[in-house]
Design a protein around this motif. Sequence first.
Motif, PDB file in Angstrom:
ATOM      1  N   VAL A 335       0.866  -1.181   0.000  1.00 17.90           N
ATOM      2  CA  VAL A 335       0.000   0.000   0.000  1.00 17.90           C
ATOM      3  C   VAL A 335       0.900   1.228   0.000  1.00 17.90           C
ATOM      4  CG1 VAL A 335      -1.939  -1.127   1.131  1.00 17.90           C
ATOM      5  CG2 VAL A 335      -0.188  -0.044   2.525  1.00 17.90           C
ATOM      6  N   ALA A 336       0.465   2.272  -0.671  1.00 17.45           N
ATOM      7  CA  ALA A 336       1.248   3.501  -0.810  1.00 17.45           C
ATOM      8  C   ALA A 336       0.500   4.661  -0.165  1.00 17.45           C
ATOM      9  CB  ALA A 336       1.534   3.798  -2.281  1.00 17.45           C
ATOM     10  N   VAL A 337       1.259   5.589   0.417  1.00 14.41           N
ATOM     11  CA  VAL A 337       0.684   6.766   1.055  1.00 14.41           C
ATOM     12  C   VAL A 337       1.698   7.907   0.940  1.00 14.41           C
ATOM     13  CG1 VAL A 337       1.590   6.221   3.351  1.00 14.41           C
ATOM     14  CG2 VAL A 337      -0.483   7.620   3.135  1.00 14.41           C
ATOM     15  N   GLN A 338       1.211   9.139   0.985  1.00 18.29           N
ATOM     16  CA  GLN A 338       2.068  10.328   0.885  1.00 18.29           C
ATOM     17  C   GLN A 338       1.864  11.199   2.111  1.00 18.29           C
ATOM     18  OE1 GLN A 338       1.454  13.637  -2.110  1.00 18.29           O
ATOM     19  NE2 GLN A 338       3.211  12.615  -3.081  1.00 18.29           N
ATOM     20  N   VAL A 339       2.969  11.718   2.675  1.00 14.51           N
ATOM     21  CA  VAL A 339       2.925  12.590   3.852  1.00 14.51           C
ATOM     22  C   VAL A 339       3.581  13.915   3.503  1.00 14.51           C
ATOM     23  CG1 VAL A 339       2.924  10.652   5.459  1.00 14.51           C
ATOM     24  CG2 VAL A 339       5.098  11.668   4.754  1.00 14.51           C
ATOM     25  N   ALA A 340       3.275  14.945   4.316  1.00 14.98           N
ATOM     26  CA  ALA A 340       3.840  16.279   4.082  1.00 14.98           C
ATOM     27  C   ALA A 340       5.333  16.297   4.400  1.00 14.98           C
ATOM     28  CB  ALA A 340       3.099  17.304   4.928  1.00 14.98           C
ATOM     29  N   TYR A 341       6.027  17.320   3.843  1.00  9.66           N
ATOM     30  CA  TYR A 341       7.477  17.395   4.026  1.00  9.66           C
ATOM     31  C   TYR A 341       7.867  17.705   5.464  1.00  9.66           C
ATOM     32  CZ  TYR A 341       8.910  16.831  -0.823  1.00  9.66           C
ATOM     33  OH  TYR A 341       9.176  16.308  -2.061  1.00  9.66           O
ATOM     34  N   GLU A 342       6.992  18.362   6.231  1.00  9.03           N
ATOM     35  CA  GLU A 342       7.321  18.682   7.614  1.00  9.03           C
ATOM     36  C   GLU A 342       7.057  17.522   8.566  1.00  9.03           C
ATOM     37  OE1 GLU A 342       3.178  20.289   6.623  1.00  9.03           O
ATOM     38  OE2 GLU A 342       5.201  20.332   5.732  1.00  9.03           O
ATOM     39  N   ASP A 344       7.551  13.985  10.602  1.00  7.74           N
ATOM     40  CA  ASP A 344       8.635  13.167  11.132  1.00  7.74           C
ATOM     41  C   ASP A 344       8.595  11.811  10.395  1.00  7.74           C
ATOM     42  OD1 ASP A 344      10.508  11.741  12.514  1.00  7.74           O
ATOM     43  OD2 ASP A 344       9.698  12.152  14.508  1.00  7.74           O
ATOM     44  N   ILE A 345       9.521  11.599   9.494  1.00  6.65           N
ATOM     45  CA  ILE A 345       9.483  10.430   8.625  1.00  6.65           C
ATOM     46  C   ILE A 345       9.646   9.142   9.417  1.00  6.65           C
ATOM     47  CG2 ILE A 345      10.547   9.296   6.646  1.00  6.65           C
ATOM     48  CD1 ILE A 345       8.967  11.784   5.986  1.00  6.65           C
ATOM     49  N   ARG A 346      10.511   9.115  10.409  1.00  5.83           N
ATOM     50  CA  ARG A 346      10.730   7.909  11.181  1.00  5.83           C
ATOM     51  C   ARG A 346       9.451   7.515  11.928  1.00  5.83           C
ATOM     52  NH1 ARG A 346      15.971   6.392  11.347  1.00  5.83           N
ATOM     53  NH2 ARG A 346      17.521   7.929  10.700  1.00  5.83           N
ATOM     54  N   GLN A 347       8.762   8.511  12.482  1.00  9.77           N
ATOM     55  CA  GLN A 347       7.505   8.203  13.172  1.00  9.77           C
ATOM     56  C   GLN A 347       6.452   7.695  12.187  1.00  9.77           C
ATOM     57  OE1 GLN A 347       5.449  11.590  14.783  1.00  9.77           O
ATOM     58  NE2 GLN A 347       4.228  10.355  16.228  1.00  9.77           N
ATOM     59  N   ALA A 348       6.373   8.322  11.009  1.00  9.88           N
ATOM     60  CA  ALA A 348       5.401   7.895  10.009  1.00  9.88           C
ATOM     61  C   ALA A 348       5.667   6.463   9.550  1.00  9.88           C
ATOM     62  CB  ALA A 348       5.414   8.849   8.816  1.00  9.88           C
ATOM     63  N   MET A 349       6.951   6.112   9.362  1.00 12.63           N
ATOM     64  CA  MET A 349       7.271   4.753   8.932  1.00 12.63           C
ATOM     65  C   MET A 349       6.983   3.741  10.042  1.00 12.63           C
ATOM     66  SD  MET A 349      10.787   5.512   6.779  1.00 12.63           S
ATOM     67  CE  MET A 349      10.957   3.823   6.225  1.00 12.63           C
ATOM     68  N   ALA A 350       7.196   4.119  11.295  1.00 15.71           N
ATOM     69  CA  ALA A 350       6.849   3.223  12.398  1.00 15.71           C
ATOM     70  C   ALA A 350       5.345   3.003  12.476  1.00 15.71           C
ATOM     71  CB  ALA A 350       7.385   3.792  13.715  1.00 15.71           C
ATOM     72  N   LEU A 351       4.577   4.050  12.229  1.00 15.72           N
ATOM     73  CA  LEU A 351       3.112   3.899  12.234  1.00 15.72           C
ATOM     74  C   LEU A 351       2.644   3.027  11.071  1.00 15.72           C
ATOM     75  CD1 LEU A 351       2.008   7.537  13.179  1.00 15.72           C
ATOM     76  CD2 LEU A 351       2.041   5.512  14.649  1.00 15.72           C
ATOM     77  N   LEU A 352       3.342   3.110   9.932  1.00 12.24           N
ATOM     78  CA  LEU A 352       2.988   2.241   8.805  1.00 12.24           C
ATOM     79  C   LEU A 352       3.170   0.772   9.183  1.00 12.24           C
ATOM     80  CD1 LEU A 352       4.437   3.978   5.614  1.00 12.24           C
ATOM     81  CD2 LEU A 352       2.056   3.733   6.262  1.00 12.24           C
ATOM     82  N   ILE A 406      -3.953   2.892   8.743  1.00 11.15           N
ATOM     83  CA  ILE A 406      -3.052   4.010   8.461  1.00 11.15           C
ATOM     84  C   ILE A 406      -3.772   5.335   8.657  1.00 11.15           C
ATOM     85  CG2 ILE A 406      -1.733   5.150   6.640  1.00 11.15           C
ATOM     86  CD1 ILE A 406      -1.086   2.394   5.527  1.00 11.15           C
ATOM     87  N   TRP A 407      -4.984   5.436   8.166  1.00  9.23           N
ATOM     88  CA  TRP A 407      -5.765   6.672   8.324  1.00  9.23           C
ATOM     89  C   TRP A 407      -6.019   6.983   9.795  1.00  9.23           C
ATOM     90  CZ3 TRP A 407      -7.471  10.452   5.072  1.00  9.23           C
ATOM     91  CH2 TRP A 407      -8.481  11.301   5.558  1.00  9.23           C
ATOM     92  N   ARG A 408      -6.333   5.973  10.568  1.00  6.12           N
ATOM     93  CA  ARG A 408      -6.601   6.185  11.991  1.00  6.12           C
ATOM     94  C   ARG A 408      -5.342   6.570  12.749  1.00  6.12           C
ATOM     95  NH1 ARG A 408      -5.804   2.794  16.024  1.00  6.12           N
ATOM     96  NH2 ARG A 408      -5.487   1.059  14.562  1.00  6.12           N
ATOM     97  N   LEU A 409      -4.241   5.891  12.501  1.00  7.04           N
ATOM     98  CA  LEU A 409      -3.007   6.199  13.220  1.00  7.04           C
ATOM     99  C   LEU A 409      -2.454   7.567  12.838  1.00  7.04           C
ATOM    100  CD1 LEU A 409      -1.269   2.696  13.007  1.00  7.04           C
ATOM    101  CD2 LEU A 409      -2.257   3.781  15.038  1.00  7.04           C
ATOM    102  N   PHE A 410      -2.529   7.930  11.583  1.00  4.69           N
ATOM    103  CA  PHE A 410      -2.049   9.261  11.173  1.00  4.69           C
ATOM    104  C   PHE A 410      -2.900  10.361  11.796  1.00  4.69           C
ATOM    105  CE2 PHE A 410       0.499   8.412   7.030  1.00  4.69           C
ATOM    106  CZ  PHE A 410       1.349   7.583   7.746  1.00  4.69           C
ATOM    107  N   ALA A 411      -4.218  10.130  11.879  1.00  5.01           N
ATOM    108  CA  ALA A 411      -5.078  11.142  12.506  1.00  5.01           C
ATOM    109  C   ALA A 411      -4.783  11.277  13.999  1.00  5.01           C
ATOM    110  CB  ALA A 411      -6.537  10.782  12.277  1.00  5.01           C
ATOM    111  N   GLU A 412      -4.474  10.179  14.663  1.00  2.00           N
ATOM    112  CA  GLU A 412      -4.169  10.232  16.095  1.00  2.00           C
ATOM    113  C   GLU A 412      -2.850  10.939  16.380  1.00  2.00           C
ATOM    114  OE1 GLU A 412      -4.224   6.224  17.395  1.00  2.00           O
ATOM    115  OE2 GLU A 412      -6.436   6.025  17.317  1.00  2.00           O
TER     116      GLU A 412
END
Length: 452
Positions: A335-342, A344-352, A406-412
């Motif tokens: 599955v693919a997703v896009q996040v903003a440049y600001e 925290d990439i490490r946190q986003a990848m851990a949530l994935l 992914i949608w739920r964790l990113f919103a949290e």
Amino acid sequence: MPNRFLTHMFGDLVHDFGQPAMLWQVGVLLATLVLAWVLARFLRRRLDRRQSLAGSGGLRFGAESLNRAFFPLIGAVLVGIARAITAEFMHTSLLNLALVPLLGIGLIYIVFFFARRVFSRDGENHAWLSLVEKVVSLVVWVGMVLTVMGIQDDVLAWMDSVRFRVANTHMTLLSLASGLLWVCVTMIVAMWLGSALEDRVMRASTLDANLKVVLARLGRALLVVAAVLVSLSLVGIDITVLGVFGGALGVGLGFGLQKIASNYVSGFIILLDRSLRIGDTINVSGLQGMVTQIRTRYTVVRGLDGIETLVPNEKLITDVVQNQSSFQTRGYTKVAVQVAYETDIRQAMALLAQAADDVPRVLQDPVPAPYLVNFGADGIDLELGFWVEDAATGTSSVRSAVNLNIWRLFAEHDISIPFAQREVRIIGAGDILPQNLAAAAQPTSAAAPEAG
């Protein structure tokens, strides 16, 4: 001729009417029929109990005719025994007459039982079954009427007197009818034995699935061929003429029927070498799906969308076939997703990686892995790859569950998924634009037309 009718069964019945022997015959007939009804009811209960344990709709469908045949057949046996015993003491005209419908109706239901086992194994009323039942009923009832009237010998003699010629063979109407009867009987018996053999082989737990199919179909084919040869011999047709027919058939196979013969041979090769099995997930010529049936001419492949496709067996022999079930049944998806440049990439990848936890059919060995794929125009492209169990059954529901997580964790965690934004600049229009804006701001008035 009418006087002759009355001198047969009806004549004997009229002669005994009013005699004491008639009362004895009525009593014996009623007693035998009551006893036959009791025995038939007992056998019906045992058969129904056995069929309920078997749980097969086709067997229950055929058992209905067998249940109905119990009473007339048992009644015919008991009436025949009673007639043999009482024939030394009194006339048995009523018992003789009762034997005819009992035997005839019992024969009809017995033929129905075999026909339903052959033509309607799934429990549905097919066209061939209806035709066989109508023809059998008509023939048996006509035979019963002729027997009661006592003219069956005259009808047989007339049929034997009607002669005609077929090629170099002289035949009569009687020999033709008896030949067709023997052919039908032997074919139905052979097909019934083939069905019984197939049921027995399919229930064997020690045989391979492909070997079961091969044995069942080969046994049925041999039984049908044997039935044809036996019936032709009974009719009086020389079997050596089949050599000429076999040569013509070989020429036909070499030209017009080459593809059909190739598919049949390929079907047996697939079943014998066990290269494909029922339940395997294959990919042939871009078609991916699960093998649900292996027939002698084609193989049924059920795609991931649920649509079944008939693939000729020759294609499975000559083309490259990927058998994905020969090694493993799992499949890889992402599955693919896009996040903003600001973000925290490490946190986003851990949530994935966390989004794939506790999702049914997602394997944890190997563990789901997130990746930074690309730096896009609107954000950073991330991807989560994971393995799915039984991928042949579909992966859309699994990917949907992961996306919801992914949608739920990113919103949290206040991680935004950017949407596309575009900025439009007009170059060289700095002086023109204010004038156009001023002109647009002035009120416009329309002159009223002059009255004519």
